[in-house]
Write a protein that holds these residues in place. Structure first.
Motif, PDB file in Angstrom:
ATOM      1  N   UNK A  90      -0.322  80.433  40.024  1.00 37.10           N
ATOM      2  CA  UNK A  90       0.493  80.988  41.442  1.00 37.10           C
ATOM      3  C   UNK A  90       1.703  79.982  41.832  1.00 37.10           C
ATOM      4  N   UNK A  91       2.157  79.354  40.759  1.00 36.40           N
ATOM      5  CA  UNK A  91       3.453  78.471  41.187  1.00 36.40           C
ATOM      6  C   UNK A  91       3.039  76.798  41.474  1.00 36.40           C
ATOM      7  N   UNK A  92       1.786  76.756  41.604  1.00 37.98           N
ATOM      8  CA  UNK A  92       1.265  75.403  42.078  1.00 37.98           C
ATOM      9  C   UNK A  92       1.190  74.560  40.699  1.00 37.98           C
ATOM     10  N   UNK A  93       1.055  73.277  40.676  1.00 41.41           N
ATOM     11  CA  UNK A  93       0.794  72.527  39.740  1.00 41.41           C
ATOM     12  C   UNK A  93      -0.941  72.457  39.471  1.00 41.41           C
ATOM     13  N   UNK A  94      -1.262  71.815  38.209  1.00 39.53           N
ATOM     14  CA  UNK A  94      -2.843  72.050  37.979  1.00 39.53           C
ATOM     15  C   UNK A  94      -3.663  71.342  38.883  1.00 39.53           C
TER      16      UNK A  94
END
Ligand code: IPE
Ligand code: IPE
Ligand code: MG
Length: 243
Positions: A235-239
């Motif tokens: 959802x647009x975040x990083x892992x």
């Protein structure tokens, strides 16, 4: 979403699965049968997949049954599809109801014959209190048409421009109050959206399979769910931000 208890413990069961049931025509053609025989086989398959979704504990199942563009098909195919839907409601309503399935219609009634409209309304009304599985039937449905309708309704509500938010738009769609689809499956090896859940599918995971819809059985559904279980939804975040 939840890990399924009586199935594979590693399988994550999506809350909302949507399916573009495609490939009925090719299934029939491969067998030298008329296209309607493919639609009929597709309808039989649908019953099995709904039952499996109930069993798996999926809460929302959205199926694409007839698009706003499908009216442009040959008239005998269109009328055959209408008759199939009518028969399906007639035949399956009782057992769907007994299985706790709540039927919802996504789409317009314009252009649909009156008897079928009455059947659809009856199916929706008579199952409205069921809560085991919500079955959204996208029939005479188009994602763009849905948005046009939403804008018209928002205009009628005379909202100020700054009051129009993503939430307001979501609330004016057919799926108002429902979670967006987690997983969208398209059968028959086509890789396109074909005007399905254009807004709601913004962050869905997509699963494409070459299987034609009448051949998409419980095992193939399971393969799709295993695929889904392995996805990392960011959802647009990083892992690192995703648990
Ligand atoms: C999907 O199967 C069912 C509907 C669109 C109603 P098709 O009829 O599109 O099958 P193909 O794509 O021609 O094989
Ligand atoms: C999408 O399939 C509509 C349904 C499955 C009901 P189509 O077969 O109509 O899609 P296109 O025309 O190939 O994109
Ligand atoms: Mg098709």
């Amino acid at each position: 979403m939840s890990a399924s208890e009586d199935n594979d413990p590693l399988m994550v069961i999506p809350r909302h699965v949507a399916i573009i049931m495609d490939g009925n025509g090719r299934w029939a053609k491969q067998r030298g049968l008329p296209r309607l025989a493919g639609h009929s086989a597709g309808t039989d398959n649908l019953r099995k997949i709904i039952e499996e979704c109930v069993r798996l504990g999926i809460k929302y199942l959205t199926i694409y049954a007839f698009s706003t563009e499908n009216w442009r098909r040959p008239p005998e195919e269109v009328s055959g599809l209408m008759a199939l839907l009518e028969n399906m409601i007639e035949r399956e309503l009782r057992s769907l109801h007994d299985n706790g399935v709540q039927i919802r219609h996504l789409g317009r009634c314009d252009g649909v014959n009156e008897r079928l409209v009455r059947r659809i309304r009856h199916a929706v009304e008579s199952t409205r209190d069921n809560n085991r599985l919500v079955l959204n039937v996208a029939f005479n449905y188009g994602g763009r048409d849905e948005m046009v309708r939403a804008v018209q309704r928002i205009m009628c509500a005379e909202l100020e421009p700054k009051e129009i938010t993503e939430q307001v738009i979501s609330e004016h769609l057919y799926t108002s109050g429902q979670p967006d689809p987690d997983l969208i499956i398209r059968t028959s090896g086509e890789y396109r959206i074909s005007n399905f859940l254009v807004w709601q599918g913004a962050y869905s995971e997509w699963y494409f399979t070459p299987a034609l819809w009448p051949d998409f059985d419980e095992d193939k559904l399971r393969e799709a769910l295993v695929f889904f279980s392995k996805r990392e939804r960011r959802f647009g975040l990083v892992s690192e931000q995703v648990e």
